[in-house]
Write a protein that holds these residues in place. Sequence first.
Motif, PDB file in Angstrom:
ATOM      1  N   GLN A   1      87.069 156.697  75.447  1.00 19.65           N
ATOM      2  CA  GLN A   1      86.110 158.162  75.426  1.00 19.65           C
ATOM      3  C   GLN A   1      86.556 158.929  76.720  1.00 19.65           C
ATOM      4  O   GLN A   1      86.193 158.628  77.361  1.00 19.65           O
TER       5      GLN A   1
ATOM      6  N   GLY B   1      83.129 163.983  76.618  1.00 19.74           N
ATOM      7  CA  GLY B   1      82.386 165.055  75.181  1.00 19.74           C
ATOM      8  C   GLY B   1      83.159 164.258  74.076  1.00 19.74           C
ATOM      9  O   GLY B   1      82.524 165.180  73.199  1.00 19.74           O
ATOM     10  N   GLN B   2      83.944 163.289  73.796  1.00 17.07           N
ATOM     11  CA  GLN B   2      84.416 163.312  72.015  1.00 17.07           C
ATOM     12  C   GLN B   2      83.816 161.142  72.361  1.00 17.07           C
ATOM     13  O   GLN B   2      83.162 160.994  72.635  1.00 17.07           O
ATOM     14  N   GLY B   3      84.468 161.711  71.013  1.00 16.88           N
ATOM     15  CA  GLY B   3      83.910 160.311  70.268  1.00 16.88           C
ATOM     16  C   GLY B   3      85.105 159.268  70.878  1.00 16.88           C
ATOM     17  O   GLY B   3      85.376 159.409  71.751  1.00 16.88           O
ATOM     18  N   LEU B   4      84.690 158.289  70.257  1.00 14.87           N
ATOM     19  CA  LEU B   4      85.610 156.830  70.252  1.00 14.87           C
ATOM     20  C   LEU B   4      86.266 156.133  69.803  1.00 14.87           C
ATOM     21  O   LEU B   4      86.372 156.730  68.766  1.00 14.87           O
TER      22      LEU B   4
END
Lengths: 112, 115
Positions: free
Chosen positions: B38, B41-44
């Motif tokens: 990750q 501030g982002q998705g996985l």
Amino acid sequence: SQTIHQWPATLVQPVGSPLSLECTVEGTSNPNLYWYRQAAGRGLQLLFYSVGIGQISSEVPQNLSASRPQDRQFILSSKKLLLSDSGFYLCAWSPGHGEKLFFGSGTQLSVL
Amino acid sequence: AQSVTQPDIHITVSEGASLELRCNYSYGATPYLFWYVQSPGQGLQLLLKYFSGDTLVQGIKGFEAEFKRSQSSFNLRKPSVHWSDAAEYFCAVAAGSSNTGKLIFGQGTTLQVKP
């Protein structure tokens, strides 16, 4: 190709206000859909998952609810937010056999 | 109950050095294991997964992981770390074979890369 959209990216809400986070998937049909939450300094926790329209399974008791009004739409809601609802919320989808999760970009929710 | 432990909350390595992130799981049957990364501030993003077969699994971005049943471990490795590898890494186990999207995640390990 498949894409997953999640919005908003950030949200600041007062305690006691309602919540609605939306997630949509494109390019696939009948996906399994998931809502995860990442509290500050902690790992991800599965909140809800859905294997079909109107089919919602809750993994942990809480102040939140989920709905799936359409095949590729998954909504996370609350009638009255609590401070403890703050966190990073991630929507995800997987094919029917669920071998791999594809995550959205997440919503950072701050309840003040 | 299934659980995942990542003993190292924070790791700092120099660019070009090797990396190993530890993961231990608790699961009664043959586990389905995953590593996700990750960025802030982002998705996985899925790095790699193990379902069965060869216990050494190759993933994206030069990562690999080895499943060791005797040690209940699934450690992630990379021979030479790049600055862009700085991120948070999550190990996860599937809660049940019928729906491997139901994952139990570890607490995560934050990787910092020094120039």
